[in-house]
Write a protein that holds these residues in place. Structure first.
Motif: not given
Length: 294
Positions: A204-217
């Motif tokens: 799990f990386s910062m890129s994954n976190a930002l991707g989740l923020v985009w897709v989920v949020g």
């Protein structure tokens, strides 16, 4: 102004494919689908709490399974296996399948304009997806076909509800039920393929976190909330023209995030498919608004 507002959720939905490939590569589609559905449903439930009646659970469970559970999982299979532009543009062929469904199930004959645009869409898609011109993952294409069928059957089922169930309750609970189905499926999948889920946690990386923020949020919770808010304030024409942002976002985000590029001829085919999918809706909506104004 209304059209610009309608373009916002459509644009975020169109970026699903590129953002998933860019930031969430190798994540299980079932996990991504669950993460996308549940937060949006919980947000809508928090905004306006609703609870289904005893006789509504069965149809809402069916809607949630088809419209959200199956559809979201297929969308992420597409996102991980097809170019973003192809996935975004390919989904505009929904009207052709909808016309076929209406003709077969409800014996409703398409208008001349719908027939011409439908035939044009098939021809343009045939050229765009020609194996001799572009190599595409067959699993991704089957997922696209399945997602389109989910839209057609799910929309018909939703429409059949009419005024029996309030649209907010339908939208909220199909997200919650579909998200629950996807969560259960992801848990079962994690038992049979634990290495995929272990890899997600381990890497799990910062890129994954930002991707989740985009897709989920942004892509789901914000866009669905904005969508249901706009439903009360906009006309059919606004939604029709605002939807053009979806495939355009797929093309642009694929170019920016993934470096996708196609020939001028292929881009012209994509543009033609977008126009042919929107034209009958736009003409019908304009005619409806003129009658209402008269």
């Amino acid at each position: 102004m209304n059209i610009l507002l309608a373009m916002i959720p459509a644009f975020f939905w169109g970026t699903t494919y590129a953002v998933t490939q860019f930031a969430l590569t190798d994540w299980p589609p079932l996990l991504l689908g669950a993460l996308r559905a549940l937060p949006a449903g919980l947000l809508l439930l928090a905004i306006k709490p609703s609870w289904p009646k005893r006789g509504e659970w069965r149809v809402l469970a069916l809607l949630g399974t088809v419209n959200i559970g199956l559809f979201f999982s297929l969308i992420f299979v597409m996102a991980l296996r097809l170019p973003s532009a192809i996935a975004g543009v390919g989904m505009v062929s929904v009207p052709v399948f909808a016309l076929g469904y209406a003709a077969i199930v409800h014996k409703i004959r398409p208008t001349l304009l719908q027939s011409i645009c439908g035939a044009s869409l098939i021809m343009l898609a045939w050229w765009l997806f020609n194996p001799s011109a572009i190599v595409l993952d067959p699993v991704g294409l089957l997922a696209m076909l399945g997602a389109i069928l989910c839209i057609v059957t799910g929309s018909a089922l939703t429409k059949s509800l009419g005024s029996r169930i309030h649209w907010w309750k339908v939208l909220t609970w199909q997200l919650l039920i579909g998200g629950g189905v996807l969560t259960a499926a992801a848990l079962l999948h994690s038992v049979s393929s634990p290495e995929q889920y272990a890899s997600v946690i381990e890497h799990f990386s910062m890129s994954n976190a930002l991707g989740l923020v985009w897709v989920v949020g942004l892509n789901t919770a914000f866009s669905y909330a904005m969508y249901v808010w706009l439903l009360q304030r906009m006309t059919v024409v606004d939604f029709t023209f605002g939807g053009i942002a979806n495939p355009v976002a797929g093309i642009v985000s694929g170019m920016i995030l993934l470096g996708e590029s196609f020939t001028p001829f292929q881009y012209s085919l994509m543009l033609g498919m977008i126009i042919m999918s929107l034209l009958p809706q736009a003409v019908s909506a304009l005619a409806h608004d003129r009658k209402r104004a008269a």
